[in-house]
Design an enzyme around this catalytic site. Structure first.
Site, PDB file in Angstrom:
ATOM      1  CE  LYS A  13      69.910  16.027 -33.457  1.00  0.00           C
ATOM      2  NZ  LYS A  13      70.991  16.577 -32.642  1.00  0.00           N
ATOM      3  NE  ARG A  57      79.431  30.045 -24.394  1.00  0.00           N
ATOM      4  CZ  ARG A  57      78.416  29.192 -24.470  1.00  0.00           C
ATOM      5  NH1 ARG A  57      78.609  27.911 -24.243  1.00  0.00           N
ATOM      6  NH2 ARG A  57      77.213  29.617 -24.761  1.00  0.00           N
ATOM      7  CD  GLU A  85      82.456  24.827 -26.691  1.00  0.00           C
ATOM      8  OE1 GLU A  85      81.806  25.037 -25.649  1.00  0.00           O
ATOM      9  OE2 GLU A  85      81.939  24.370 -27.733  1.00  0.00           O
TER      10      GLU A  85
HETATM   11  C1  LIG Z   1      79.185  26.563 -27.402  1.00  0.00           C
HETATM   12  C2  LIG Z   1      78.785  25.670 -28.542  1.00  0.00           C
HETATM   13  N1  LIG Z   1      79.515  24.572 -28.816  1.00  0.00           N
HETATM   14  C3  LIG Z   1      79.165  23.778 -29.848  1.00  0.00           C
HETATM   15  C4  LIG Z   1      78.067  24.056 -30.610  1.00  0.00           C
HETATM   16  C5  LIG Z   1      77.703  23.203 -31.816  1.00  0.00           C
HETATM   17  N2  LIG Z   1      76.401  22.542 -31.632  1.00  0.00           N
HETATM   18  C6  LIG Z   1      75.284  23.023 -32.216  1.00  0.00           C
HETATM   19  S1  LIG Z   1      73.932  22.120 -31.857  1.00  0.00           S
HETATM   20  C7  LIG Z   1      74.823  21.034 -30.954  1.00  0.00           C
HETATM   21  C8  LIG Z   1      74.160  19.853 -30.322  1.00  0.00           C
HETATM   22  C9  LIG Z   1      73.019  20.255 -29.476  1.00  0.00           C
HETATM   23  O1  LIG Z   1      72.434  19.113 -28.928  1.00  0.00           O
HETATM   24  P1  LIG Z   1      71.137  19.246 -28.045  1.00  0.00           P
HETATM   25  O2  LIG Z   1      71.271  20.385 -27.110  1.00  0.00           O
HETATM   26  O3  LIG Z   1      70.856  17.935 -27.438  1.00  0.00           O
HETATM   27  O4  LIG Z   1      70.021  19.654 -29.092  1.00  0.00           O
HETATM   28  P2  LIG Z   1      69.488  18.804 -30.345  1.00  0.00           P
HETATM   29  O5  LIG Z   1      70.258  19.263 -31.526  1.00  0.00           O
HETATM   30  O6  LIG Z   1      69.709  17.360 -30.057  1.00  0.00           O
HETATM   31  O7  LIG Z   1      68.072  19.162 -30.424  1.00  0.00           O
HETATM   32  C10 LIG Z   1      76.172  21.392 -30.923  1.00  0.00           C
HETATM   33  C11 LIG Z   1      77.240  20.648 -30.222  1.00  0.00           C
HETATM   34  C12 LIG Z   1      77.357  25.230 -30.305  1.00  0.00           C
HETATM   35  N3  LIG Z   1      76.306  25.611 -31.016  1.00  0.00           N
HETATM   36  N4  LIG Z   1      77.726  25.998 -29.269  1.00  0.00           N
END
Ligand SMILES: Cc1ncc(C[n+]2csc(CCOP(=O)(O)OP(=O)(O)O)c2C)c(N)n1
Length: 606
Positions: free
Chosen positions: A275, A381, A353
């Site tokens: 990342k 959710r 959630e």
């Molecule tokens: C249901 C939901 N909860 C929280 C989020 C906030 N959120 C956006 S990206 C993210 C992290 C995603 O991590 P990952 O899937 O590992 O992808 P990366 O950003 O590391 O590429 C979160 C928690 C969201 N988009 N949707």
């Protein structure tokens, strides 16, 4: 080849590996320079440049569908599909969306913004392809944190059992959610990653053995693999598991993806990425500060509402022990300090959630005071869990509804416009929204110490005028009551939260003789104040930055009908519409909720 010459993925298909590598460098440099100017998701996009290039090189979008989970990491995809020249408008009003957007491109085949939906979308996509008799591969790119989501596992459960359908799942493993990934799945992935020796041996055989031998070996692979490592969760679920593979090596990804195209079985390709790749600070960031960056703007005084609430919860915790159940938003919700101070009073449950809500209900049932912070949009959710597990049995869970109202740049999938409607229909549930920091502290004190129902307390995305160094927070309980911010004779403005400032400003600019009522408790309403206004024969103007289904306005109407009040009443709200991204003020304008729109609505009426 110059970036600006890329109009479609076909433009990169003739490039040689070296040129693809150079292209990745160019894209990464462009993103690192461009994103801080507009604001946007920096680290996730810097990490996935090579992977996106390899996917578009091998697969033939849109005939082959590439689905991105959440969609926050799809900037390279936007560039490769001809949107480079719009990047200066990223997340700006009428500009490029920060997520996947159907209207932007035929290559954008799955809009979400909410994590964990890509695998269900993939299954739907490949079912549809089959039903329509169309050729083409279905590929979903999902992060190591998003794959831990319940929805993702529901899809994995189905696809793993499908014998005649094949989906390609790219697990983009950067070990990070917004901050560190959490939980047992994350630990499992770490264990798989650590099987480096096994992987090297496997790669060697893959390089030297002819295809028929590899096919044969794939039959006995399970046995061979189990000799070297304990079970692989994906293989146990019925997938072919390939990897881990270096997600910054375009050549080896292309080689692998080409082979995967020929497979008949659903496959999980475990791709390791860094990342923030190429950006020193973003790469070293373990907190999550570079996950999303804001564009540099003149600093507004005060602190974010999220931080204010985190500070209030700290004080509440000091008075009486509470427990915080946090679904993956520790950084955004500003709970970093809280975790440091009270590590045993806090759990990050990951992007979960639904689980968080039911776990909070169970904690409350055992007599623990619980705080459950949810972004308004993500609280959707957990509708069933909040209704059935928290509200129905009347459990004392205090739910913080962060980013309530218009969220601005994140746009349609992230607007906080529906939570009042959603919570209002739930039995036992109370709803409040503070106007300022004093309201906030008093309402939270009431929620924790003055009552025992489930209670949702909303707060917006912006800042509040609170000086964290100078000002003190008082936990004096505020009982369900409305207050007058200003008084008058003929008309009553009624609203809640920072929208009240807009109404105060309208009153001033039109020099109106009217009340401005801070309806900080949305449910239950303060019937003393409401009846006072109604019996005085005043006109009522209700302003709500959200949907008016089940909100304050229809509640007032019902009350008036029941008690035969005939007052003239009007309302403004954001009802039955999708609200796109843009600057907060622009979005207010577009939804006809800005100051001028209020003034127009009052013309000829007051
Ligand atoms: C249901 C939901 N909860 C929280 C989020 C906030 N959120 C956006 S990206 C993210 C992290 C995603 O991590 P990952 O899937 O590992 O992808 P990366 O950003 O590391 O590429 C979160 C928690 C969201 N988009 N949707």
């Amino acid at each position: 080849m110059h970036l600006k010459d890329i109009k479609a993925p076909s433009d990169i298909k003739h490039l040689k590996p070296k040129e693809l590598k150079a292209l990745a460098c160019e894209i990464r440099a462009f993103l690192a320079e461009s994103i801080p100017k507009t604001g946007g998701h920096l680290s996730p996009n810097l990490g996935i440049v090579e992977l996106t290039i390899a996917l578009h090189y091998v697969f033939d979008s849109p005939k082959d569908g590439i689905i991105f989970d959440v969609g926050h990491q799809a900037y390279t995809h936007k560039i490769l599909t001809g949107r480079l020249n719009q990047f200066d408008t990223l997340r700006q009003t009428d500009g490029l969306s920060g997520y996947i957007n159907y209207k932007e491109s035929i290559h954008d085949i799955w809009e979400s913004g909410h994590a964990g939906s890509s695998l269900s979308a993939l299954v739907g996509y490949i079912y549809a392809k089959k039903l329509k008799g169309e050729q083409g591969h279905g590929v979903a790119v999902i992060g190591d944190a998003s794959i831990t989501n319940g929805m993702a596992f529901e899809a994995l459960n189905l696809l793993g059992s499908e014998r005649d359908k094949r989906g390609i799942i790219i697990l983009n493993d950067n070990k990070m959610s917004i901050s560190k990934s959490v939980g047992a799945v994350s630990r499992t992935l770490a264990r798989i990653r650590s099987m480096a020796l096994f992987i090297k041996i496997k790669r060697f055989w893959e390089a030297v053995l002819p295809k028929f031998m590899l096919n044969f070996l794939s039959y006995i692979k399970r046995g061979v693999r189990s000799f070297f490592q304990t079970n692989n969760i994906f293989e146990d679920l019925g997938y072919m598991y390939l990897g881990p593979i270096d997600g910054h090596n375009i050549k080896s990804m292309i080689h692998l993806f080409e082979r995967v195209k020929r497979l008949k079985k659903s496959v999980v390709i475990h791709v390791l990425t860094k990342k923030g790749m190429g950006h020193k600070d973003a790469q070293d960031d373990v907190i999550g500060n570079f996950h999303g960056v804001s564009k540099k703007e003149a600093s507004i005084p005060g602190i974010s509402w999220s931080l204010l609430v985190a500070k209030i919860i700290e004080q509440i915790q000091e008075k009486e022990r509470t427990f915080v159940v946090m679904p993956a938003m520790t950084v955004g919700a500003q709970f970093i300090d809280f975790v440091k101070k009270y590590p045993d009073r806090f759990v990050d449950v990951g992007i979960a959630e639904e689980h968080a809500a039911t776990m909070a209900a169970s904690l409350a049932h055992q007599g623990i005071k619980v705080f459950l912070p949810l972004y308004s949009t993500f609280s959707q959710r957990a509708f069933d869990q909040i209704l059935n597990d928290i509200a129905r049995p009347n459990h004392h869970v205090v739910i913080g509804i962060d980013r309530a109202g218009i969220v601005g740049e994140d746009g349609a999938t992230h607007q906080g416009l529906f939570d009042v409607s959603m919570f209002h229909l739930m039995p036992n549930m109370k709803i409040a929204m503070p106007y300022d920091d004093k309201d906030a502290a008093g309402i939270f004190a009431y929620a924790f110490f003055g009552q025992s129902n489930p209670m949702a307390i909303r707060y917006p995305r912006g800042k509040t005028c609170f000086d964290i160094e100078q000002d003190a927070l008082s936990l004096d309980i505020i009982k369900p009551s409305w207050t007058y911010l200003d008084k008058g004779n003929h008309l009553a403005f009624i609203s809640y939260g920072p929208s009240l400032d807009l109404l105060l400003s309208v009153k001033k600019s039109l020099n109106l003789d009217c009340d401005v009522i801070n309806a900080r408790f949305i449910k239950p309403m303060d019937l003393n104040v409401l009846n006072e206004v109604l019996s005085a024969g005043k006109k009522l103007f209700v302003y709500e930055e959200g949907s008016d289904s089940g909100s304050l306005y229809p509640q007032i109407l019902k009350h008036m009908a029941k008690h035969n009040y005939k007052n003239d009443i009007r309302s403004m709200s954001i009802t039955d519409q999708v609200v796109e991204h843009g600057h907060y003020e622009d979005v207010l304008k577009k939804t006809h909720m800005d100051q001028q729109a209020v003034i127009n609505a009052l013309k000829g009426w007051v």
